[in-house]
Write a protein that holds these residues in place. Structure first.
Motif, PDB file in Angstrom:
ATOM      1  N   ALA A   1     -12.038 -18.111 -32.606  1.00 29.75           N
ATOM      2  CA  ALA A   1     -12.037 -16.989 -33.604  1.00 29.75           C
ATOM      3  C   ALA A   1     -11.342 -17.700 -34.904  1.00 29.75           C
ATOM      4  CB  ALA A   1     -10.821 -16.033 -33.114  1.00 29.75           C
ATOM      5  N   ARG A   2     -11.949 -17.133 -35.958  1.00 28.12           N
ATOM      6  CA  ARG A   2     -11.548 -17.453 -37.247  1.00 28.12           C
ATOM      7  C   ARG A   2     -10.472 -16.500 -37.627  1.00 28.12           C
ATOM      8  NH1 ARG A   2     -17.076 -20.051 -39.522  1.00 28.12           N
ATOM      9  NH2 ARG A   2     -16.542 -22.033 -38.319  1.00 28.12           N
ATOM     10  N   ILE A   3      -9.907 -16.447 -38.847  1.00 25.21           N
ATOM     11  CA  ILE A   3      -9.064 -15.468 -39.265  1.00 25.21           C
ATOM     12  C   ILE A   3      -9.076 -15.138 -40.604  1.00 25.21           C
ATOM     13  CG2 ILE A   3      -7.171 -17.130 -39.757  1.00 25.21           C
ATOM     14  CD1 ILE A   3      -5.157 -15.142 -38.028  1.00 25.21           C
ATOM     15  N   ASP A   4      -8.764 -13.850 -40.856  1.00 26.72           N
ATOM     16  CA  ASP A   4      -8.726 -13.162 -42.385  1.00 26.72           C
ATOM     17  C   ASP A   4      -7.176 -12.951 -42.540  1.00 26.72           C
ATOM     18  OD1 ASP A   4      -9.006 -11.998 -44.855  1.00 26.72           O
ATOM     19  OD2 ASP A   4     -10.587 -10.331 -43.775  1.00 26.72           O
ATOM     20  N   VAL A   5      -6.657 -13.391 -43.546  1.00 28.58           N
ATOM     21  CA  VAL A   5      -5.381 -13.085 -43.685  1.00 28.58           C
ATOM     22  C   VAL A   5      -5.030 -12.212 -45.099  1.00 28.58           C
ATOM     23  CG1 VAL A   5      -4.250 -14.949 -42.489  1.00 28.58           C
ATOM     24  CG2 VAL A   5      -4.697 -15.356 -44.990  1.00 28.58           C
ATOM     25  N   VAL A   6      -3.941 -11.662 -45.290  1.00 24.64           N
ATOM     26  CA  VAL A   6      -3.817 -10.803 -46.426  1.00 24.64           C
ATOM     27  C   VAL A   6      -2.639 -10.875 -47.213  1.00 24.64           C
ATOM     28  CG1 VAL A   6      -5.593  -9.254 -45.620  1.00 24.64           C
ATOM     29  CG2 VAL A   6      -3.241  -8.561 -45.308  1.00 24.64           C
ATOM     30  N   SER A   7      -1.576 -11.887 -46.637  1.00 27.16           N
ATOM     31  CA  SER A   7      -0.447 -12.157 -47.333  1.00 27.16           C
ATOM     32  C   SER A   7      -0.101 -13.589 -47.135  1.00 27.16           C
ATOM     33  CB  SER A   7       0.522 -11.250 -46.752  1.00 27.16           C
ATOM     34  OG  SER A   7       0.809 -11.560 -45.405  1.00 27.16           O
ATOM     35  N   GLY A   8       1.094 -14.117 -47.627  1.00 24.90           N
ATOM     36  CA  GLY A   8       1.588 -15.427 -47.331  1.00 24.90           C
ATOM     37  C   GLY A   8       2.053 -15.551 -46.029  1.00 24.90           C
ATOM     38  N   GLY A   9       2.601 -14.523 -45.780  1.00 23.20           N
ATOM     39  CA  GLY A   9       3.413 -14.461 -44.198  1.00 23.20           C
ATOM     40  C   GLY A   9       2.166 -14.681 -43.184  1.00 23.20           C
ATOM     41  N   GLU A  10       1.358 -13.887 -43.403  1.00 22.36           N
ATOM     42  CA  GLU A  10       0.000 -14.091 -42.453  1.00 22.36           C
ATOM     43  C   GLU A  10      -0.470 -15.579 -42.446  1.00 22.36           C
ATOM     44  OE1 GLU A  10      -2.725 -10.819 -42.735  1.00 22.36           O
ATOM     45  OE2 GLU A  10      -1.331  -9.254 -42.251  1.00 22.36           O
ATOM     46  N   LEU A  11      -0.641 -15.989 -43.679  1.00 14.07           N
ATOM     47  CA  LEU A  11      -1.312 -17.409 -43.674  1.00 14.07           C
ATOM     48  C   LEU A  11      -0.209 -18.115 -43.180  1.00 14.07           C
ATOM     49  CD1 LEU A  11      -3.041 -19.402 -44.825  1.00 14.07           C
ATOM     50  CD2 LEU A  11      -1.584 -19.506 -47.133  1.00 14.07           C
ATOM     51  N   PHE A  12       1.081 -18.149 -43.197  1.00 16.63           N
ATOM     52  CA  PHE A  12       1.950 -18.939 -42.836  1.00 16.63           C
ATOM     53  C   PHE A  12       1.809 -18.933 -40.982  1.00 16.63           C
ATOM     54  CE2 PHE A  12       6.066 -19.429 -40.487  1.00 16.63           C
ATOM     55  CZ  PHE A  12       6.270 -20.719 -40.749  1.00 16.63           C
ATOM     56  N   ARG A  13       1.586 -17.625 -40.593  1.00 14.38           N
ATOM     57  CA  ARG A  13       1.539 -17.484 -38.663  1.00 14.38           C
ATOM     58  C   ARG A  13       0.349 -18.024 -38.364  1.00 14.38           C
ATOM     59  NH1 ARG A  13       4.731 -13.068 -40.564  1.00 14.38           N
ATOM     60  NH2 ARG A  13       2.801 -11.673 -40.914  1.00 14.38           N
ATOM     61  N   ALA A  14      -0.867 -17.883 -39.247  1.00 17.74           N
ATOM     62  CA  ALA A  14      -2.283 -18.327 -39.017  1.00 17.74           C
ATOM     63  C   ALA A  14      -1.868 -20.068 -38.707  1.00 17.74           C
ATOM     64  CB  ALA A  14      -3.271 -17.964 -39.802  1.00 17.74           C
ATOM     65  N   ARG A  15      -1.516 -20.638 -39.826  1.00 23.99           N
ATOM     66  CA  ARG A  15      -1.186 -22.199 -39.715  1.00 23.99           C
ATOM     67  C   ARG A  15      -0.184 -22.415 -38.506  1.00 23.99           C
ATOM     68  NH1 ARG A  15      -2.854 -25.326 -43.500  1.00 23.99           N
ATOM     69  NH2 ARG A  15      -2.972 -26.617 -41.983  1.00 23.99           N
ATOM     70  N   ALA A  16       0.789 -21.631 -38.216  1.00 25.40           N
ATOM     71  CA  ALA A  16       1.623 -22.009 -37.189  1.00 25.40           C
ATOM     72  C   ALA A  16       0.903 -21.648 -35.839  1.00 25.40           C
ATOM     73  CB  ALA A  16       2.905 -20.897 -37.137  1.00 25.40           C
ATOM     74  N   ALA A  17       0.027 -20.924 -35.651  1.00 24.85           N
ATOM     75  CA  ALA A  17      -0.966 -20.824 -34.409  1.00 24.85           C
ATOM     76  C   ALA A  17      -1.842 -21.713 -34.224  1.00 24.85           C
ATOM     77  CB  ALA A  17      -1.501 -19.252 -34.479  1.00 24.85           C
ATOM     78  N   GLY A  18      -2.102 -22.616 -35.355  1.00 21.95           N
ATOM     79  CA  GLY A  18      -3.076 -23.642 -35.150  1.00 21.95           C
ATOM     80  C   GLY A  18      -4.556 -23.570 -35.974  1.00 21.95           C
ATOM     81  N   PHE A  19      -4.590 -22.365 -36.695  1.00 20.42           N
ATOM     82  CA  PHE A  19      -5.708 -22.224 -37.437  1.00 20.42           C
ATOM     83  C   PHE A  19      -5.981 -23.378 -38.643  1.00 20.42           C
ATOM     84  CE2 PHE A  19      -5.450 -18.064 -35.474  1.00 20.42           C
ATOM     85  CZ  PHE A  19      -6.789 -17.576 -35.271  1.00 20.42           C
ATOM     86  N   ALA A  20      -7.126 -23.849 -38.534  1.00 26.21           N
ATOM     87  CA  ALA A  20      -7.409 -25.007 -39.592  1.00 26.21           C
ATOM     88  C   ALA A  20      -7.815 -24.272 -40.909  1.00 26.21           C
ATOM     89  CB  ALA A  20      -8.406 -25.664 -39.202  1.00 26.21           C
ATOM     90  N   PRO A  21      -7.482 -24.841 -42.077  1.00 20.10           N
ATOM     91  CA  PRO A  21      -8.041 -24.207 -43.236  1.00 20.10           C
ATOM     92  C   PRO A  21      -9.525 -23.948 -43.526  1.00 20.10           C
ATOM     93  CG  PRO A  21      -6.589 -25.854 -43.441  1.00 20.10           C
ATOM     94  CD  PRO A  21      -6.668 -26.060 -42.263  1.00 20.10           C
ATOM     95  N   PRO A  22     -10.326 -24.449 -42.914  1.00 23.96           N
ATOM     96  CA  PRO A  22     -11.753 -23.981 -42.785  1.00 23.96           C
ATOM     97  C   PRO A  22     -12.078 -22.822 -42.062  1.00 23.96           C
ATOM     98  CG  PRO A  22     -11.500 -26.493 -42.413  1.00 23.96           C
ATOM     99  CD  PRO A  22     -10.163 -25.963 -42.205  1.00 23.96           C
ATOM    100  N   ASP A  23     -10.954 -22.363 -41.263  1.00 27.80           N
ATOM    101  CA  ASP A  23     -11.042 -21.206 -40.306  1.00 27.80           C
ATOM    102  C   ASP A  23     -10.343 -19.813 -40.960  1.00 27.80           C
ATOM    103  OD1 ASP A  23     -12.815 -22.572 -38.557  1.00 27.80           O
ATOM    104  OD2 ASP A  23     -11.030 -23.083 -37.424  1.00 27.80           O
ATOM    105  N   ILE A  24      -9.809 -20.184 -42.217  1.00 28.16           N
ATOM    106  CA  ILE A  24      -9.042 -18.970 -42.607  1.00 28.16           C
ATOM    107  C   ILE A  24      -9.849 -18.464 -44.101  1.00 28.16           C
ATOM    108  CG2 ILE A  24      -6.646 -18.485 -43.585  1.00 28.16           C
ATOM    109  CD1 ILE A  24      -5.708 -20.998 -41.983  1.00 28.16           C
TER     110      ILE A  24
END
Length: 170
Positions: free
Chosen positions: A12-35
């Motif tokens: 999966a890739r991810i769509d985030v809508v806040s800095g907090g969601e960006l932080f959690r996505a990165r903590a879960a291992g999502f790479a920048p090209p997947d965000i």
């Protein structure tokens, strides 16, 4: 984080809508090209974090946000990949009026009549690269024809931009 990690592990890739969601996505291992960083009302700090993270696309909602993103990217000597959320101004049928976001006058996205000019501005700015044109027309649609109509409008916009030499759209 466990659920996000599981989604990432199956591609999966991810769509985030806040800095907090960006932080959690990165903590879960999502790479920048997947965000993709979307959403309305992004703060300058959230935009700085998205630029620093190098996310795949930052979706803007207004010309003012585009210009702010350009200035913030310049502060970091970066070029931010940008998408424009267009309000295609189409008729949308849903179960409730509050979940429609693609009709004329709706508050989300750049009005269709303004989108061409904003895209041309994006193409001239040195610290953003226009790579995407998109839309969100609502939730729980009862008639899928709205998607077809919205896509047709966006295809026309993209074709006009490419005819003018805006060739960075992916």
């Amino acid at each position: 984080l466990g659920l996000l990690s599981l989604l990432r592990s199956v591609g999966a890739r991810i769509d985030v809508v806040s800095g907090g969601e960006l932080f959690r996505a990165r903590a879960a291992g999502f790479a920048p090209p997947d965000i993709i960083f979307g959403g309305v009302g992004k703060s300058p700090q959230e935009l700085r974090e998205a630029i620093a993270a190098g996310v795949h696309v930052i979706s803007i909602e207004s010309e003012a946000e585009l210009r702010l993103l350009n200035a913030l990217a310049a502060e970091q000597s970066a070029v931010a990949r940008v998408g424009i959320r267009v309000n295609p101004e189409i008729t949308v049928e849903t179960f409730h009026e509050y979940i429609k976001t693609g009709q004329k006058g709706d508050k989300f996205g750049i009005p269709f009549d303004d989108a061409h000019a904003v895209a041309r501005i994006a193409a001239t700015l040195s610290n953003v690269r226009l790579v995407a044109i998109g839309m969100h027309i609502g939730s729980q649609l009862t008639d899928l024809a709205a998607y077809r109509h919205g896509i047709e409008r966006l295809e026309g916009l993209i074709g006009a931009l490419r005819a003018e030499g805006v060739d960075s759209l992916e």
